[in-house]
Scaffold this motif. Structure first.
Motif, PDB file in Angstrom:
ATOM      1  N   GLY A 148      -0.817  -5.412  -1.215  1.00 30.26           N
ATOM      2  CA  GLY A 148      -0.696  -3.866  -2.182  1.00 30.26           C
ATOM      3  C   GLY A 148      -1.337  -3.597  -3.223  1.00 30.26           C
TER       4      GLY A 148
ATOM      5  N   ARG B 268       2.897  -9.899   0.381  1.00 25.03           N
ATOM      6  CA  ARG B 268       2.742  -8.360   0.481  1.00 25.03           C
ATOM      7  C   ARG B 268       2.298  -7.853  -0.829  1.00 25.03           C
ATOM      8  NH1 ARG B 268       7.694  -9.137   2.910  1.00 25.03           N
ATOM      9  NH2 ARG B 268       8.769  -8.052   1.509  1.00 25.03           N
ATOM     10  N   GLU B 269       2.833  -8.074  -1.864  1.00 27.03           N
ATOM     11  CA  GLU B 269       2.622  -7.562  -3.325  1.00 27.03           C
ATOM     12  C   GLU B 269       1.017  -7.483  -3.468  1.00 27.03           C
ATOM     13  OE1 GLU B 269       5.353  -8.777  -6.271  1.00 27.03           O
ATOM     14  OE2 GLU B 269       6.819  -7.392  -5.384  1.00 27.03           O
TER      15      GLU B 269
ATOM     16  N   SER C  92      -4.027  -0.525  -3.823  1.00 26.28           N
ATOM     17  CA  SER C  92      -3.769   0.649  -4.542  1.00 26.28           C
ATOM     18  C   SER C  92      -4.325   0.482  -5.874  1.00 26.28           C
ATOM     19  CB  SER C  92      -2.184   0.708  -4.746  1.00 26.28           C
ATOM     20  OG  SER C  92      -1.530  -0.488  -5.276  1.00 26.28           O
TER      21      SER C  92
END
Length: 293
Positions: A63, A59-60, A67
């Motif tokens: 992300g 997930r990181e 971002s």
């Protein structure tokens, strides 16, 4: 990425290559997995052992690509898909004991497929005509005027054609060998008739509309290269499917309904055809400029 027992990544890449993936695709998998490995090392200061990768890591990483790197959704989804394929393969082989939970794909607003504008269409046709090969004009017209796939065009036999001064129809066997009949509009009919006159002199014994010297038909690859070359001379970076997209876009923008367009293109699902109804960037910009105070 590694695990303690050896070069698992190398084994994975070798296996997917053996199973028929193109070398370029295998190389893309390797690069995409390497991007994650670098992020993991930079983030944790640890070498990325496959069994240590958690759902939170995935997930990181997703992300981070969104971002920090500001990558496009298609790129993020491709990299995550490569990583998931690798981890699932390692789990099936027994190299990892558990499967982490993979994050959902990043959704993106679908845009219409690339199509040529009217000016670009004229440039392409002008260049094909300037180069003097009536075969090439006929081939381009069948894709850009009738929306045929390149594989469908090269496989047309003379018996598939019914071309006259005021009527035209071509029988096509598309994906899954599905049969359909596609009308041939006036300019395409004219181009085909001119080519058939020349073709009768050069290939009198061939059954194919676009024969090669060996008795068969030209290949899809031959046709693709032909379109790319003419496009290059016209200052366009295109491939045959752009011509099919152009035909679909022209029909939609001149008022054709989705059912008709789907029938012509050979789409089994109207959702596939509906993508052509979405406005492109130029259309959206024009709408905003007209509405701006």
């Amino acid at each position: 990425m590694k695990i303690c027992s050896g070069n698992v990544l190398g084994e994975f890449l070798k296996e997917i290559r053996y199973n028929g993936l193109a070398l370029s695709t295998v190389n893309a998998y390797q690069k995409d997995i390497a991007y994650f490995a670098k992020w993991y090392m930079d983030t944790t200061d640890k070498e990325p052992h496959l069994g240590d990768v958690t759902s939170i890591d995935l997930r990181e990483y997703q992300g981070y690509m969104q971002s920090v790197q500001d990558l496009r959704p298609a790129t993020i989804n491709r990299r995550m898909a490569a990583l998931e394929k690798y981890i699932r393969w390692a789990h099936e082989k027994g190299y990892v004991d558990r499967l982490p939970t993979f994050p959902k794909i990043v959704r993106e607003q679908k845009t219409p497929p690339k199509a040529l504008g009217r000016v670009e269409q004229n440039r392409l046709l002008r260049e094909a005509e300037r180069r003097g090969k009536v075969r090439n004009i006929a081939l381009i017209r069948l894709m850009m005027s009738c929306g045929l796939r390149v594989s469908e065009v090269v496989a047309i036999r003379l018996t598939d054609l019914d071309i006259g001064e005021r009527h035209g129809m071509v029988a096509v066997r598309g994906k899954g060998n599905k049969y359909r009949e596609v009308p041939v509009p006036p300019e395409a009919r004219k181009a085909i008739r001119e080519w058939m006159i020349e073709r009768a002199k050069r290939y009198p014994d061939s059954d194919w509309l676009f024969p090669n010297r060996n008795g068969g038909h030209i290949t899809a690859r031959n046709a693709e290269q032909l379109v790319k070359n003419i496009g290059k001379f016209a200052g366009l970076d295109i491939h045959p499917h752009v011509l099919r997209h152009t035909a679909a876009t022209n029909m939609i923008r001149t008022g054709a309904d989705l059912v008709t367009v789907a029938q012509i293109l050979g789409h089994a699902n109207l959702n596939t055809t509906a993508i052509y109804t979405k406005p492109d960037r130029k259309t959206m910009m024009e709408a905003l400029e007209k509405g701006e105070i």
